[in-house]
Design an enzyme around this catalytic site. Sequence first.
Site, PDB file in Angstrom:
ATOM      1  N   ASP A  10       0.845  -1.194   0.000  1.00 48.58           N
ATOM      2  CA  ASP A  10       0.000   0.000   0.000  1.00 48.58           C
ATOM      3  C   ASP A  10       0.887   1.254   0.000  1.00 48.58           C
ATOM      4  O   ASP A  10       1.840   1.347   0.778  1.00 48.58           O
ATOM      5  CB  ASP A  10      -0.895  -0.002   1.252  1.00 48.58           C
ATOM      6  N   ASP A 106      -3.615   2.420  -5.547  1.00 51.99           N
ATOM      7  CA  ASP A 106      -2.486   2.545  -4.624  1.00 51.99           C
ATOM      8  C   ASP A 106      -2.232   1.284  -3.795  1.00 51.99           C
ATOM      9  O   ASP A 106      -1.460   1.317  -2.837  1.00 51.99           O
ATOM     10  CB  ASP A 106      -2.694   3.742  -3.690  1.00 51.99           C
ATOM     11  N   GLU A 107      -2.868   0.159  -4.160  1.00 51.76           N
ATOM     12  CA  GLU A 107      -2.671  -1.097  -3.437  1.00 51.76           C
ATOM     13  C   GLU A 107      -2.543  -2.246  -4.432  1.00 51.76           C
ATOM     14  O   GLU A 107      -3.327  -2.333  -5.380  1.00 51.76           O
ATOM     15  CB  GLU A 107      -3.852  -1.397  -2.507  1.00 51.76           C
TER      16      GLU A 107
END
Length: 409
Positions: A10, A106-107
Amino acid sequence: MMEKIIFLVDMQSFYASVEKVRDSSLQNKPVVVAGDPERRSGIVLAACPLAKKFGITTAETLGSAKLKCPEVAVVRPHMQLYIDVSIQISLIMEQFTDLVEPFSIDEQFMDVTGSQALFGDQFEIAKRVQAKILNDTGIYARVGIGPNKILAKMACDNFAKKNKDGIFRLDKNNIDQLWKLPIGNMFGVGNKMTKHLNNMGIFKIGGLANFPLEILKKRFGVNGEVLWQTANGIDYSPVSIKTHNQQKAVGHHMTLPRDYKNLKEIKVVLLELCTEVARRCRSKGYMGATVSCGVRGANFDYPTGFHRQTTLPVATNYDMDIFNAAFKLFRQSWDHEPIRSIGVSLSKLEPSTNHQIDLFDNYLKKESLNAAFDTIWNKYGRTALYRASSLTNAGQASERAVKIGGHYK
């Protein structure tokens, strides 16, 4: 059989972190990335750690954030840049394993089970991934580790993000640390579900893990078993590079720059949305049979709106087919109150290369029109050709053409 080693990687305050790399003058300042208040999208999309210390949170209004921290630096989102950096991070991860699965912008999940002979044990690999991402992009990553995706995700959300090293492993040996947390901390449990579970006397994740499964299934159906399995760290889904290969729907939604009150104006925006949904369907090689239309009213004190769908006799990717169905749904369901946002989607998708045709419909003419539109748009851009109605005050096509996800590129 070797136990799987799964990472959930993350990026810390992703949008804000990218902006600080883009503009070094922001490095030591509290920063939020937010939309345009003049177009009623003044919502905090991301806040850096310095801004969070003032109590600023994601999804609160920009006005509220400024009250908490008057000196906060506000940056408009640059969506294309975030997408480019996200792709760059994926390529970095693929240097450590070929099993990388995006979970969000974003992960990303990584299966590094077979990578240990090359890069060291799981913690060494996590440190290497962190260092490589930081060195190449300037973004700090946190890594949750587990024997499956659900434990890796909860390891990251609940522990790695609060750990000074940004790395944490969660498995059956220390799952009791997870069980001590409030039920709202569990992945898949939102505010409404938290209230339901609290009413059943379940306040901790451990309380759910040890709750009788049959009662949960009776109360919540299949989702009851999913909740119980999540609380117990059970997840059989593999990290797959094919997860996003088959879309379930193509949709487009927008928050309007002002309240739209009359049918003539709403019709303009609805047609624009249907045109965009049809174009995106064709670009992905799909046709769809189920048209959905959803609206949110302008009054927040007395929320109104609807979400309706209808299924067409045959699949389509022609904008007027989608529009006629969506407009009919809208007219049947609209309460004639001003609306704040509107969306259209096409689902029940199938490949456009092999589909059923309607013998009583001139589908060849539609295909010719589609081909002509797409040729012009692909060569000259989305603003090269649009309907005259989009030139009226109600039209949003030219404004939307320079945005990604409702934000400027």
